[in-house]
Write an enzyme that holds these catalytic residues in place. Structure first.
Site, PDB file in Angstrom:
ATOM      1  N   ASP A 464       0.833  -1.206   0.000  1.00  9.04           N
ATOM      2  CA  ASP A 464       0.000   0.000   0.000  1.00  9.04           C
ATOM      3  C   ASP A 464       0.868   1.256   0.000  1.00  9.04           C
ATOM      4  O   ASP A 464       2.069   1.215   0.300  1.00  9.04           O
ATOM      5  CB  ASP A 464      -0.926  -0.007   1.218  1.00  9.04           C
ATOM      6  CG  ASP A 464      -2.261   0.664   0.956  1.00  9.04           C
ATOM      7  OD1 ASP A 464      -2.349   1.465  -0.001  1.00  9.04           O
ATOM      8  OD2 ASP A 464      -3.214   0.408   1.709  1.00  9.04           O
ATOM      9  N   ASP A 534     -10.629   2.033  -3.346  1.00  3.47           N
ATOM     10  CA  ASP A 534     -11.176   1.762  -2.016  1.00  3.47           C
ATOM     11  C   ASP A 534     -12.703   1.801  -2.031  1.00  3.47           C
ATOM     12  O   ASP A 534     -13.341   1.356  -1.077  1.00  3.47           O
ATOM     13  CB  ASP A 534     -10.664   2.799  -1.016  1.00  3.47           C
ATOM     14  CG  ASP A 534      -9.247   2.512  -0.547  1.00  3.47           C
ATOM     15  OD1 ASP A 534      -8.706   1.446  -0.892  1.00  3.47           O
ATOM     16  OD2 ASP A 534      -8.667   3.357   0.158  1.00  3.47           O
TER      17      ASP A 534
END
Length: 721
Positions: A464, A534
């Protein structure tokens, strides 16, 4: 006289010694460029493949337009230095130690090997050499371009602007540009606009790729209105740092597309004897519309770009524990979730953030990559062994380039972050960006990742990256080298990925940046999948995935089924709808299984089994966009397997109105003369739909689906008999 570059008659690269014309052929496209009388490298043709015996006339420079636009501006050059009377976007701009900034590049020599052409150019007086590099993909005709800049002078100089190359299209007034914009939780928004005089700049100034623009473009003609018809030129930049693509219509209405690292705040100090290798800039042509162009990109990415190409592993169905536990991970809760995930047929279990350091929330712990002893008193091994006993492999979340100020690492090395001395250090998500350009930071990140993988049987890393740059300073190097950070950071990022892959060849890696913030052909060459967004609202994802797949293959497009209503829109959607939306890509589950009912488990188990039966077709087949969610109440996609033995179609309805039925579905890409039987995965078709019919029938007669109401979905498969 046409000379082939090797002993093989079907070689992709050729050079005609009389006309001084280079030619590359691949797939259904031809690319030709030549050396004109001024020794400039000039584009001659980029388009549909021409017969092998078709010769090109010698390159001839433009005559220019009066004294205001001399020929250097109107000749479609492949690579230009900023010098003379150049006013269009240059490919290379250099400042020399004596203050001179004039750079005029001329042809010197060339070398051809197989499907590659290297053309050497040099400045007219200084020992600055540029090697233009071309490689044509045999199957898709996608051309990979780059440039190598070499300093053979006796002093360093500063590169102030550098591109990988310029794509030239013939003059015209009906060109249309397609590109993708977005933001966090709203990636993949497809844009289109006519190309007029002047310049359109697509870019990221954020240090990394960025969701607000993606380094990809397509150009078609306004007369091309069918998804699968018409000429399309497209390109994608393989660079995960700050980047820029300039689309320019010059004074003669020629189209120029120049791309490379972003020139904003850019400089690269190149010492004597050093080379600067630009990123790859990929380009291709299709005469089968935007759909055909994206299918070529998908095929190229799967067969030629991804790790383990041409046979990358199909994406396993995964479960990620983030939404179930957030930071509150521990051995018992993760084991319980693993048992529930395995019962669904999940193949990979991934533990997300919260397992390391003093990580109880997003305020602390980043940079301290040791297993939290309170949450996992015996390390990760008991959990990993449990996951393996359930016949799943194990994955883990990491964020290697970041650090919390509240961490042991930052307290020990506050100088390791990007910073300008004496200036604020802007935090995002309570974290700062480590300066990966520093050799000591590079080594630290590589060493702890290597140790993590050596000490634990981990098959997957979710890598990430949850903020962009601020204060991009590198104060520990001389002032003239500090802006090298934009390039050296990205190069070191790539190097860490490459070394990890070499040391741990069975470990797969996902590129994630708070969603789809770092998706490009550079990072895709070193990772196995990407996190798309997301935003997992299944209806929003129809739009996000639609935009994503214009540039990138569903084989890497992670799509999760999460709980409903989501945090995004508080919209309630059925579990079947959520599965069907995600099954158009690489399927994952991110819901809190502790809240699921027995009926939810039964539905999920059935849908996962169905997905496995169509997975190869979805991930590696040919994608057709039959109805776009951007154009009405309906969305329909179809994927056809490479051998055309199977097709799967997903249909979605936003809302019925005024008792109108769902539009008829006309499939594409089937074998017209073969017979295909239709099977329902879920939903209904019209009662008069035949159980089997020819490919021609399904494509030209079509069939009707029975979708009414709000947020409805269904899917069918067709199997060749």
């Amino acid at each position: 006289m046409l000379l082939f570059c090797s002993q093989y008659a079907d070689a992709a690269a050729h050079f005609d010694t009389q006309s001084r014309v280079f030619r590359l052929d691949g797939g259904d496209s031809t690319y030709a460029f030549g050396i004109n009388a001024q020794d400039e490298i000039q584009t001659l043709y980029w388009g549909k493949r021409l017969p092998d015996n078709q010769q090109f006339p010698a390159a001839q420079a433009s005559s220019g337009v009066a004294s205001f636009d001399m020929p250097v501006n109107t000749t479609p050059q492949e690579y230009t230095g900023w010098g003379g009377a150049l006013y269009v976007e240059p490919d290379l701009k250099i400042t020399f130690p004596d203050g001179n900034r004039d750079l005029v590049l001329k042809y010197v020599s060339h070398n051809i090997e197989g499907d590659q052409i290297h053309v050497l150019m040099k400045d007219i007086s200084r020992d600055v050499y540029v090697t233009l590099q071309y490689r044509m993909d045999e199957q898709t005709g996608i051309l990979r371009r780059s440039a190598d800049i070499e300093n053979r002078t006796h002093q360093p100089f500063t590169i102030e602007q550098v591109a990988s190359g310029t794509w030239n299209l013939p003059r015209g007034t009906d060109y249309r540009l397609h590109y993708v914009t977005g933001r966090w939780a709203a990636e993949g928004s497809l844009q289109e606009q006519p190309i007029h005089g002047g310049k359109t700049v697509l870019e990221s100034r954020r240090g990394t790729t960025g969701a607000e623009n993606n380094p990809w473009f397509m150009i078609d003609r306004t007369s091309s209105n069918d998804q699968d018809q018409g000429s399309v030129w497209f390109g994608a930049l393989g660079w995960s740092g700050s980047w820029k693509i300039s689309v320019e219509q010059n004074v003669l209405k020629d189209i120029r597309v120049t791309g490379g690292p972003n020139s904003f705040d850019f400089a690269y100090f190149l010492k004597s004897g050093e080379h600067f290798q630009t990123p790859y800039f990929y380009g291709g042509y299709s005469d089968q519309g935007l759909g055909g162009a994206s299918r070529l990109l998908h095929r190229f990415e799967v067969d030629s770009l991804l790790p383990h190409a041409p046979s990358p592993r199909l994406r396993p169905v995964l479960y990620n524990s983030w939404e179930a536990t957030t930071f509150n991970v521990n051995e018992a809760s993760q084991m319980m979730l693993a048992e529930k995930a395995a019962s669904l047929g999940v193949e990979r279990f991934v533990m997300d953030d919260g397992w390391f350091g003093e990580r109880k929330n997003d305020h602390a712990g980043l940079g301290d990559w040791y297993v939290n002893p309170q949450k996992f008193p015996h390390g990760l091994k008991p959990l990993i062994d449990k996951v393996h006993s359930l016949h799943m492999d194990f994955g883990l979340w990491v964020e290697p380039e970041m650090v919390n100020p509240d961490s042991d690492l930052y307290r020990k090395h506050p100088d390791w972050v990007l910073n300008f001395p004496g200036r604020p250090r802007t935090e995002g998500r309570n974290q700062l960006v480590l300066n990966l350009a520093r050799p000591d930071v590079h080594d630290y990140v590589l060493q702890w990742l290597d140790k993590l993988l050596r000490d634990n049987d981990i098959s997957f890393l979710k890598w990430d990256y949850n903020r962009n740059w601020a204060e991009p300073g590198w104060p520990s190097v001389p002032i003239e080298q500090q802006k090298n950070v934009y390039v050296d950071f990205t190069r070191n990022f790539y190097d860490i990925l490459a070394q990890l892959r070499q040391k741990h060849p069975n470990v797969e890696i996902e590129s994630c940046s708070g969603g789809g913030g770092r998706v490009d052909l550079g990072v895709m060459a070193l990772t196995d999948e990407v996190w798309t967004s997301d935003n997992t609202d299944a209806y929003d994802r129809l739009f996000i995935q639609d935009g994503f797949t214009y540039a990138y293959t569903p084989a890497v497009m992670m799509a999760w089924v999460t709980d409903s209503p989501t945090w995004v829109n508080h919209r309630s959607l059925s579990l079947e709808y959520r599965f069907l939306s995600s099954m158009q890509g690489s399927l994952g589950i991110g819901a809190d299984l502790n809240k699921w009912t027995p009926e939810d488990f039964a539905t999920a188990k059935r849908m996962i089994a169905d997905y496995k039966s169509i997975r190869e077709t979805v991930q590696r087949g040919s994608l057709y966009r039959l109805m776009s969610p951007r154009e009405g109440e309906q969305s329909v996609t179809e994927s056809v397997s490479r051998d055309r033995k199977q097709a799967v179609a997903f249909a979605f309805l936003h809302s019925s109105s005024e008792n109108y039925p769902f539009p008829r579905v006309y499939l594409r890409g089937l074998d017209e003369n073969a017979t295909y039987s239709l099977h329902l995965l879920t939903g209904k078709v019209a009662k008069n739909t035949p159980a089997a019919a020819t490919g021609a029938y399904w494509m030209h007669h079509g069939f009707d689906v029975d979708l009414r109401g709000d947020f409805q979905a269904m899917a069918v498969t067709l199997e060749r008999q």
